[in-house]
Enzyme design. Sequence first.
Site, PDB file in Angstrom:
ATOM      1  N   LYS A 119      66.541   0.555  44.410  1.00 26.37           N
ATOM      2  CA  LYS A 119      67.128  -0.122  45.556  1.00 26.37           C
ATOM      3  C   LYS A 119      66.022  -0.633  46.473  1.00 26.37           C
ATOM      4  CE  LYS A 119      70.718   0.833  49.067  1.00 26.37           C
ATOM      5  NZ  LYS A 119      71.621   1.913  49.570  1.00 26.37           N
ATOM      6  N   SER A 200      76.394   0.739  49.758  1.00 26.79           N
ATOM      7  CA  SER A 200      75.401  -0.305  49.921  1.00 26.79           C
ATOM      8  C   SER A 200      74.434  -0.387  48.737  1.00 26.79           C
ATOM      9  CB  SER A 200      74.593  -0.072  51.202  1.00 26.79           C
ATOM     10  OG  SER A 200      73.813   1.108  51.108  1.00 26.79           O
ATOM     11  N   SER A 224      77.393   5.320  49.955  1.00 26.41           N
ATOM     12  CA  SER A 224      76.595   4.205  49.419  1.00 26.41           C
ATOM     13  C   SER A 224      76.123   4.385  47.992  1.00 26.41           C
ATOM     14  CB  SER A 224      75.390   3.943  50.332  1.00 26.41           C
ATOM     15  OG  SER A 224      75.810   3.430  51.569  1.00 26.41           O
TER      16      SER A 224
END
Length: 539
Positions: A119, A200, A224
């Site tokens: 990420k 996310s 997330s």
Amino acid sequence: MSLDRITPGRRGVLAMGMAAATAPWLTSAPNAAADSAAMQSDGPGIAELARRMAAGKISAEELTRYYLHRIDKIDRRGPGLRAVIEVNPDAMREARRLDGERRTRGVRGPLHGLPMLLKDLFDTADRMHTTAGSLALEGGRPTADSAVAAKLRAAGAVLLGKTNLSEWAGGISITHHPGWSARGGQTRNPYKLDRSPSESSSGTAVAAAANLCVAGIGTETNGSIVDPAAANSVVGVKPTVGLISRAGMIQGVPSQDSVGPIARTVRDAAIVLGTLVGVDDRDPATAASRGHFHLDYTRFLDADGLRGARIGVPREVYFGYSPHADEIAEQALDVLRKAGATVVDPADIPTAQQLENTETSIVVQAYEAKRAINRYLSTTPGNHPRSLSELIAFNREHSDRELLYVRQDGLEAIQALNFSEAEYRAALATNHRLSRTEGIDAVLRQHRLDALVMPTSAPPGKIDLINGDNYLGGSSTPAALAGYPAINVPAGFAFGLPIGITFIGTAWSEPVLLRLAHAYEQNSQARRTPTYHPADIGL
């Protein structure tokens, strides 16, 4: 870096064609039939890839080239998933170096030569950026690896690139735009392309689902990891806060921030988890993990691991927001019972309603997020905003790109809210009391449970760049506020849209949760490969 510059040429195609003779899934033959077949393939898991590499049937270079080709064909072209925000321009060189090490010195660890995606919150000391999806950080390059990047390199992984996310991990806007960032654009769900990838850790979950990497790394403050894992039919592990170091990561709410693997199977997630754990002086939260972490979580996996387990069903709050999620969860409960588990139903979390009261969470999140963002911006080298206030000003100055779809009311609220340390400490203590001793731990003790299970979230809604997310409900809040572990496992589909279930437990109960999740996975076989289906009117 432009993907066009690393797309396999004629030599690359020939090399992968040779590898495909021993690994049929590993093909990049330049024809539509082969590309279509490759899109539907999950490929082997980590253990099988390691065996093939040890046998000389495939190399890190071939595997890395294969994944770069998939990213070009599926992520940038074709369905246009936009899960990968940046590829590592040195990925092929890393792969060749690791192949050389295998020949001369042996393997570094269980991920030797395997391409991984991170990420876009993790610093890497290479030619990649770390931006949280923001144009404000686009020019900066960290000078040191984050703890996670360093652990992956030590285990032999090829850092293939970084994944898109909801900008600033969703913190830029109160309305939320899952999987959208100014730098990366809109990530799309590989099961139905007009559907939300959730947030996310959107890009990591989509990349894992579409087999753009062996596995990926996500982060979670509240939902997330588990929510995008559910929306994309993959396994997402949110560990206990402190099990994995956050040093060198752009943090949001440190008392809740957790780092974890997202993969296509529980076994692969368990392998990755074991490479990331450990005490790190740069992250004081990891001190509590001493004596609780394990370097090999696969030893806890047992296909018969549900037999004799006691699993509770917290229906209040965490059921009833989606009939489709409820239906799939009921089917999952039947699987648990048939596999030998005792299902205690209901087993409600006593404080469930109070945990959904956002007042104390607003205090904690605003207090911590302002300080975390300011700390990262002020200490990270580069020509970029040095504070939250400067970041807000940058976004206003570049509103044609940064604020094209989103408002930055999330960042502005964090900046405007000023709580005292006493108010913060009181709110944090309340969150911990309600979620831990009076919440998860209370119901586990009351019914002598190993874990709780509930639907993770509703089926993913349609992407709406104008109005933002249409979030119906989910199960992530108790574990998020407690800092306790949670694992999403694919559970089924509603009209082709993925739905998952989440197992949660007390602090440091990852071995138990992995055992239960693996056994459920083996008994349900619910995951299917993505369909890349275009939009359907009415669905």
